[in-house]
Scaffold this active site. Sequence first.
Site, PDB file in Angstrom:
ATOM      1  N   ASP A 152      19.441 123.363 -13.691  1.00  0.00           N
ATOM      2  CA  ASP A 152      19.632 123.795 -15.000  1.00  0.00           C
ATOM      3  C   ASP A 152      18.463 124.961 -15.557  1.00  0.00           C
ATOM      4  O   ASP A 152      17.658 124.439 -15.722  1.00  0.00           O
ATOM      5  CB  ASP A 152      19.983 122.773 -16.201  1.00  0.00           C
ATOM      6  CG  ASP A 152      20.217 123.352 -17.337  1.00  0.00           C
ATOM      7  OD1 ASP A 152      20.200 124.659 -17.792  1.00  0.00           O
ATOM      8  OD2 ASP A 152      20.367 122.589 -18.233  1.00  0.00           O
ATOM      9  N   PHE A 153      19.032 126.209 -15.619  1.00  0.00           N
ATOM     10  CA  PHE A 153      17.842 127.323 -15.692  1.00  0.00           C
ATOM     11  C   PHE A 153      17.009 127.210 -17.088  1.00  0.00           C
ATOM     12  O   PHE A 153      16.228 127.750 -17.491  1.00  0.00           O
ATOM     13  CB  PHE A 153      18.104 128.729 -15.339  1.00  0.00           C
ATOM     14  CG  PHE A 153      19.462 129.215 -15.916  1.00  0.00           C
ATOM     15  CD1 PHE A 153      19.857 129.404 -17.139  1.00  0.00           C
ATOM     16  CD2 PHE A 153      20.095 129.865 -15.207  1.00  0.00           C
ATOM     17  CE1 PHE A 153      20.692 129.644 -17.737  1.00  0.00           C
ATOM     18  CE2 PHE A 153      21.228 130.527 -15.379  1.00  0.00           C
ATOM     19  CZ  PHE A 153      21.692 130.477 -16.703  1.00  0.00           C
ATOM     20  N   HIS A 206      22.173 139.027 -18.702  1.00  0.00           N
ATOM     21  CA  HIS A 206      23.044 139.834 -19.428  1.00  0.00           C
ATOM     22  C   HIS A 206      24.301 138.903 -19.977  1.00  0.00           C
ATOM     23  O   HIS A 206      24.975 139.099 -20.874  1.00  0.00           O
ATOM     24  CB  HIS A 206      23.823 140.808 -18.930  1.00  0.00           C
ATOM     25  CG  HIS A 206      25.089 140.530 -17.785  1.00  0.00           C
ATOM     26  ND1 HIS A 206      25.993 141.384 -17.644  1.00  0.00           N
ATOM     27  CD2 HIS A 206      25.304 139.315 -17.186  1.00  0.00           C
ATOM     28  CE1 HIS A 206      26.765 140.913 -16.632  1.00  0.00           C
ATOM     29  NE2 HIS A 206      26.547 139.676 -16.385  1.00  0.00           N
ATOM     30  N   GLY A 240      21.297 130.733 -10.675  1.00  0.00           N
ATOM     31  CA  GLY A 240      22.534 131.315 -11.277  1.00  0.00           C
ATOM     32  C   GLY A 240      23.490 132.074 -10.369  1.00  0.00           C
ATOM     33  O   GLY A 240      23.807 133.033 -10.628  1.00  0.00           O
ATOM     34  N   GLY A 241      22.946 131.497  -8.921  1.00  0.00           N
ATOM     35  CA  GLY A 241      23.538 132.798  -7.894  1.00  0.00           C
ATOM     36  C   GLY A 241      24.939 132.684  -7.465  1.00  0.00           C
ATOM     37  O   GLY A 241      25.217 132.996  -6.424  1.00  0.00           O
TER      38      GLY A 241
HETATM   39  C1  LIG Z   1      27.891 136.020 -14.231  1.00  0.00           C
HETATM   40  S1  LIG Z   1      27.594 134.820 -13.053  1.00  0.00           S
HETATM   41  C2  LIG Z   1      26.542 135.415 -12.068  1.00  0.00           C
HETATM   42  C3  LIG Z   1      26.644 134.928 -10.363  1.00  0.00           C
HETATM   43  C4  LIG Z   1      25.748 135.677  -9.429  1.00  0.00           C
HETATM   44  N1  LIG Z   1      24.419 135.677  -9.775  1.00  0.00           N
HETATM   45  C5  LIG Z   1      26.509 137.065  -9.054  1.00  0.00           C
HETATM   46  O1  LIG Z   1      25.915 137.932  -9.341  1.00  0.00           O
HETATM   47  O2  LIG Z   1      27.622 136.937  -8.651  1.00  0.00           O
HETATM   48  C6  LIG Z   1      26.345 133.812 -13.774  1.00  0.00           C
HETATM   49  C7  LIG Z   1      25.946 132.286 -13.229  1.00  0.00           C
HETATM   50  O3  LIG Z   1      25.312 131.748 -13.859  1.00  0.00           O
HETATM   51  C8  LIG Z   1      25.310 130.312 -13.883  1.00  0.00           C
HETATM   52  N2  LIG Z   1      24.786 129.380 -14.953  1.00  0.00           N
HETATM   53  C9  LIG Z   1      25.282 129.322 -16.106  1.00  0.00           C
HETATM   54  N3  LIG Z   1      24.577 128.600 -16.953  1.00  0.00           N
HETATM   55  C10 LIG Z   1      23.518 128.130 -15.904  1.00  0.00           C
HETATM   56  C11 LIG Z   1      22.531 126.925 -16.052  1.00  0.00           C
HETATM   57  N4  LIG Z   1      22.323 126.645 -17.337  1.00  0.00           N
HETATM   58  N5  LIG Z   1      21.882 126.775 -15.045  1.00  0.00           N
HETATM   59  C12 LIG Z   1      22.058 127.587 -13.836  1.00  0.00           C
HETATM   60  N6  LIG Z   1      23.210 128.431 -13.501  1.00  0.00           N
HETATM   61  C13 LIG Z   1      23.874 128.759 -14.641  1.00  0.00           C
HETATM   62  C14 LIG Z   1      27.183 130.310 -13.895  1.00  0.00           C
HETATM   63  O4  LIG Z   1      27.546 129.137 -13.272  1.00  0.00           O
HETATM   64  C15 LIG Z   1      27.409 131.493 -12.992  1.00  0.00           C
HETATM   65  O5  LIG Z   1      27.468 131.236 -11.534  1.00  0.00           O
END
Ligand SMILES: C[S@@+](CC[C@H](N)C(=O)[O-])C[C@H]1O[C@@H](n2cnc3c(N)ncnc32)[C@H](O)[C@@H]1O
Length: 403
Positions: free
Chosen positions: A291-292, A311, A241-242
Amino acid sequence: MAEHDIGSNKHNEAIAKALKQVSAHGTDLIDGDSAAREKLIASARELVAVAETPVETLLWNIWAPPTRSVALRIAVDLKVFETAVQDDGRPKSDAEFATPTAASPILVKRITRVCASMHMLEEKSSGLYAPNALTRLLARPEYTGSWDCAQPSFAHMPTYLKNTQFKNPQNPTDGPFQYGQKYPGHGFGWLTDHPDVFQAFHHYAYTLRKHRPNWVEMYPVHDRHISGPRENDSSVLVDIGGGTGQILQDFRKSTPEYAGRLVLQEVPEVIAVAQGMELDKSTNIELQVHDFFTPQPIKGARAYFMRSVLHDWADEQCRVILGHLRDAMEPGYSRILINDCVLADEHAAWQHISLDIFMMALASAQERTESEWHALIDSCGLKIAGIYNKGEGNEGMIEVILE
Ligand SMILES: C[S@@+](CC[C@H](N)C(=O)[O-])C[C@H]1O[C@@H](n2cnc3c(N)ncnc32)[C@H](O)[C@@H]1O
């Protein structure tokens, strides 16, 4: 908030005490103790609270924060901050601020004067404004992302909570966000449906952290991640989710001695944006749609990193995410690195407390205290090996190993 009659001995004593604190921290800062700056700000806020009457504090709370917030957002659309910094920041009139959007100069005047009174512009003389350091920050595009996502939820949150008999929101697809935005799915779905906000949000998440301590500064990266427990270590750092990959890019640049793989895992829409942003090829970051909530495809990585991911979710969903990582970990080698707020159990920092309500508004989620992190991690059959922090109110690093 003054607890005693204004001008009474008790009130004067309280002001004198608060002033002394401001003076002591100010002196420490001037004498070169940079850590005193945050204490100075906190004590100056305390001084205001002591000096104000309850009614003044109440009126400030009712009037000022919402006005400031909405004026800021409108000023961005009016291009006030962008205009202010042009021509080397030459002071400009409301008529000039009105030109880019052909707005009513009277309306613009009503907005710019709020911005000036809240230190977002500097008022040089009647109706003439110059930029300050904050204006220059606001002239950049990323700071609208968070407002556009959250404000409808904030506005409707009291009604939502009343309607749901004040239950703690925990359902990511049926909470204050869905109620406020009139949107049936998860907040991340809403973001991808709104490309402008989506872009701004990712820029915001990235820029925000550039101004806060980086995980590499607080975590013993060299010991844990570079000097190997094995010969010819084929290490992998996975950023789950980077976002759009800048965290990994920064890591590669700041830590050239790290020779392992860097893998960014994200949803397809974000991977597409990351591809469009053309990460520096020399950093060699692998982009992977994942997808995590499904099993982790990279087994036995040296580190599974997540920043501002857990969070976004209530405990139930976090347990699924962490469970997939636990199943992929190699005992004695793999670690999960969580870069998130660790709220103090007492007198928590205002940034953490505010973000907690933001997370409620956006995702029916939460920030967590140290004991809540322990309970969550323990419940997944994992163990916190260490918590690292740098400065109150910033995000910490939680290092997790297999039990
Ligand atoms: C708050 S953002 C944080 C992004 C990054 N880690 C940062 O700190 O800038 C949360 C991230 O989780 C990703 N995300 C949401 N659901 C997800 C899923 N099911 N699998 C993978 N990534 C996911 C979103 O696309 C988003 O980019």
